[in-house]
Design an enzyme around this catalytic site. Structure first.
Site, PDB file in Angstrom:
ATOM      1  N   SER A 114      45.128   6.673 -31.345  1.00 49.76           N
ATOM      2  CA  SER A 114      44.451   5.839 -32.139  1.00 49.76           C
ATOM      3  C   SER A 114      44.052   6.593 -33.387  1.00 49.76           C
ATOM      4  O   SER A 114      44.369   8.063 -33.304  1.00 49.76           O
ATOM      5  CB  SER A 114      43.328   5.297 -31.575  1.00 49.76           C
ATOM      6  OG  SER A 114      42.447   6.165 -31.358  1.00 49.76           O
ATOM      7  N   LYS A 115      43.413   6.168 -34.381  1.00 49.20           N
ATOM      8  CA  LYS A 115      42.724   6.728 -35.626  1.00 49.20           C
ATOM      9  C   LYS A 115      41.842   7.866 -34.996  1.00 49.20           C
ATOM     10  O   LYS A 115      41.629   9.093 -35.717  1.00 49.20           O
ATOM     11  CB  LYS A 115      41.924   6.099 -36.418  1.00 49.20           C
ATOM     12  CG  LYS A 115      42.702   4.846 -36.946  1.00 49.20           C
ATOM     13  CD  LYS A 115      43.359   5.325 -38.364  1.00 49.20           C
ATOM     14  CE  LYS A 115      43.876   4.183 -39.151  1.00 49.20           C
ATOM     15  NZ  LYS A 115      44.850   3.703 -38.545  1.00 49.20           N
ATOM     16  N   ARG A 116      41.273   7.947 -33.864  1.00 51.78           N
ATOM     17  CA  ARG A 116      40.334   9.066 -33.105  1.00 51.78           C
ATOM     18  C   ARG A 116      41.106  10.298 -33.182  1.00 51.78           C
ATOM     19  O   ARG A 116      40.375  11.506 -33.232  1.00 51.78           O
ATOM     20  CB  ARG A 116      39.811   8.632 -31.981  1.00 51.78           C
ATOM     21  CG  ARG A 116      39.312   7.258 -32.008  1.00 51.78           C
ATOM     22  CD  ARG A 116      38.379   7.073 -30.507  1.00 51.78           C
ATOM     23  NE  ARG A 116      37.659   8.037 -30.239  1.00 51.78           N
ATOM     24  CZ  ARG A 116      36.325   8.222 -30.523  1.00 51.78           C
ATOM     25  NH1 ARG A 116      35.862   7.297 -31.299  1.00 51.78           N
ATOM     26  NH2 ARG A 116      35.477   9.302 -30.393  1.00 51.78           N
TER      27      ARG A 116
END
Length: 508
Positions: free
Chosen positions: A261-263
């Site tokens: 994910s973007k994390r």
RNA sequence: GGCCCCAUCGUCUAGUCGGGCCUAGGACACCGGGUUUUCAUCCCGGCAACUGGGGUUCAAAUCCCCAUGGGGUCACCA
């Protein structure tokens, strides 16, 4: 379980594969890998790669995302034979434009009694799901054999109804090219919705209609679609369509494990492009995640991959992506690139930076500035992994450094007694090169320093370390004489003059 | 939770289908050393894995079962 060859000859027909992203975001590296594998498979066997945009989620699909996906594909060098912007005989290639086709299919299924209208409201469905944990009992609860006349009158009265597929009894077997046989009992598949209340088709039906309509022979996609496949297979059979071969590729996992994910930093191809990774590095990196050739080779160009790719080499376990490896490949390909190309690619990265002043016109026109700029890039070429690193590394070519960095301070402290030596070196330079030198004259400078040190009976380290520090403000740079050559005499002498001051600061 | 997929060094993986050639190979990372004016490159060396337990077999990383772990998926999203 027979695992046939992935050789198209064995299939007996022209291979047609597709990459079918939904334009709800940028091209994810997982999607990029799927696209790559499809591309390689198609190119290898002289097949056709179809790009289909699955934009039927009206809320989340955007034209910008579609553009980003096309851009990402192009950046990677993955061209498609049919699809947006190139057309083809099996269009339209935007799923939203195939709505009519999908509706026909729904009608066919309805007419054949293989699907039925479902008048349950979403509130009722929520309740039913709570009461019926498993698919079989949910289906039993939701499936009701309404009288055709009643259905049409309720429909005529404006009652909203979805269309559900009547899942037959039995077992569905997916003959997967990378996983072998995957068996699913149909009792584990509920009567799923194939058309919304407004009549538009839902994903699984649309995919089946499109894959069939586009003559797709092999479906290569992420493992997250495995559970959809049994539903799609059921639909293919119900519609009397011939079934494509399937190959489900394992997912790319985040460094800690789990979904990307973007994390976890950059996940879109665009972001990597902006960081200045070379496309060939991305391709090599992507290819080696979930695919391998043998126990030796690691470096593959797109051409190599087209030749060597095989579904046999696709592994079936998830792959955690490792940026260190990407960096390594980035550096490798950076050194492979012709200097001219690197110069062109570097410009946008450097023009963005405030501490780097480039006379763009001169560089582009090929004047003296061009020569100097090329020399700078040539030195950095063997040291960087991505273009983004450039601006912060080359500032000293354009501006006098204001502060020594940690490494430079250390050198200044260690060689603080070299100040007189360096001063004499400056004088020697002035005497030796009354007219200065050119940006490619590092050999001359090196010869000079050798004879100078011989006379002084000093070691190179005693001179080079502090000189580098005061000239560049850094403890580590490309070869000192190469750097000096580019800097030019005037600049060198000016900066050398600050040595005592810098040493004093570093020591205190 | 149901269903499905997966399981070799920290990471990507070779080897698994067709058990013996595996005292498990390569790459990245890491740690040493060499080359070098620093850095990078390059070269040499090192560290480091068959998830566990049962079987089958003369022999299992390789076949079977179970456990455990990880992942995916369960929408009128795709």
């Amino acid at each position: 379980m027979t695992q046939e060859s992935t050789n198209p000859e064995a299939v007996g027909e022209a291979v047609r594969v597709r990459f079918a992203p939904s334009p709800t975001g940028y091209l994810h590296i997982g999607g990029a890998r799927t696209a790559l594998f499809n591309y390689l498979f198609a190119r290898q066997c002289g097949g056709t790669l179809v790009l289909r945009i699955e934009d039927t989620d009206r809320e989340r699909s955007t034209p910008e995302a579609t553009q980003a996906i096309l851009d990402g594909m192009r950046f990677l060098g993955l061209d498609w034979d049919e699809g947006p912007e190139v057309g083809g005989d099996y269009g339209p290639y935007f799923q939203s434009e195939r709505d009519g086709l999908h509706r026909e299919l729904v009608e066919r299924l309805l007419a054949a009694g293989k699907a039925y209208h479902c008048f349950k409201t979403s509130e009722e469905l929520v309740r039913l799901r709570e009461e019926h944990r498993d698919a079989a009992s949910f289906t039993a609860a939701v499936r009701e054999d309404l009288d055709p006349a009643e259905v049409s009158s309720r429909l005529a009265a404006g009652e909203r109804a979805t269309v559900r597929f009547r899942v037959p009894e039995g077992e569905t077997v997916i003959d997967d090219l990378v996983r072998g046989e995957v068996r699913v009992s149909n009792s584990d598949i509920e009567d799923f919705v194939i058309a919304r209340a407004d009549g538009s088709a839902v994903y699984n039906l649309a995919v089946v209609g499109d894959d069939n309509g586009m003559g797709i022979t092999h479906v290569m996609r992420g493992e997250d679609h495995l559970s959809n496949t049994s539903k799609q297979l059921l639909l293919f059979e119900a519609l009397g369509f011939s079934v494509p071969r399937y190959a489900h590729i394992s997912l790319i996992l985040a460094p800690g494990g789990g979904k990307l994910s973007k994390r976890h930093g950059a996940v879109s191809v665009t972001e990597y492009e902006e960081k200045g990774y070379l496309p060939e590095a991305m391709i090599n990196f992507l290819a080696r995640m979930g695919w391998s050739y043998d126990d030796k080779e690691e470096i593959f160009s797109l051409e190599d991959l087209v030749e060597k790719f095989s579904l046999d080499g696709v592994s079936n376990s998830g792959a955690v992506y490792d940026l260190k490896k990407l960096d390594h490949l980035g550096g490798h390909y950076m050194r492979q690139r012709p200097l001219e190309e690197l110069v062109e690619m570097s410009l946008p990265f450097l023009l963005r930076s405030e501490q780097v002043q480039i006379d763009l016109e001169e560089v582009v026109s090929g004047g003296g500035g061009r020569e100097r700029f090329e020399a700078i890039i040539a030195l950095e070429q063997e040291r960087i992994n991505r273009l983004e690193e450039l601006p912060e590394r080359v500032g000293y070519y354009f501006e006098d450094p204001e502060q020594p960095d940690k490494g430079a301070r250390k050198a200044l402290r260690k060689k603080k007694d070299s100040v007189p030596l360096v001063e004499r070196y400056g004088e020697s330079l002035t005497a030796q090169f009354p007219d200065g030198w050119g940006s490619g004259d590092h050999e001359i400078l090196e010869e000079h320093v050798k004879s100078f040190l011989e006379k002084e009976d000093a070691g190179l380290g005693d001179l080079a370390q502090p000189v580098r520090a005061v000239l560049t403000g850094r403890g580590a740079t490309p070869g000192l004489f190469e750097v000096m050559a580019i800097l030019g005499m005037e600049t060198c002498l000016r900066r050398l003059g600050k040595l005592q001051e810098w040493v004093d600061k570093a020591v205190s």
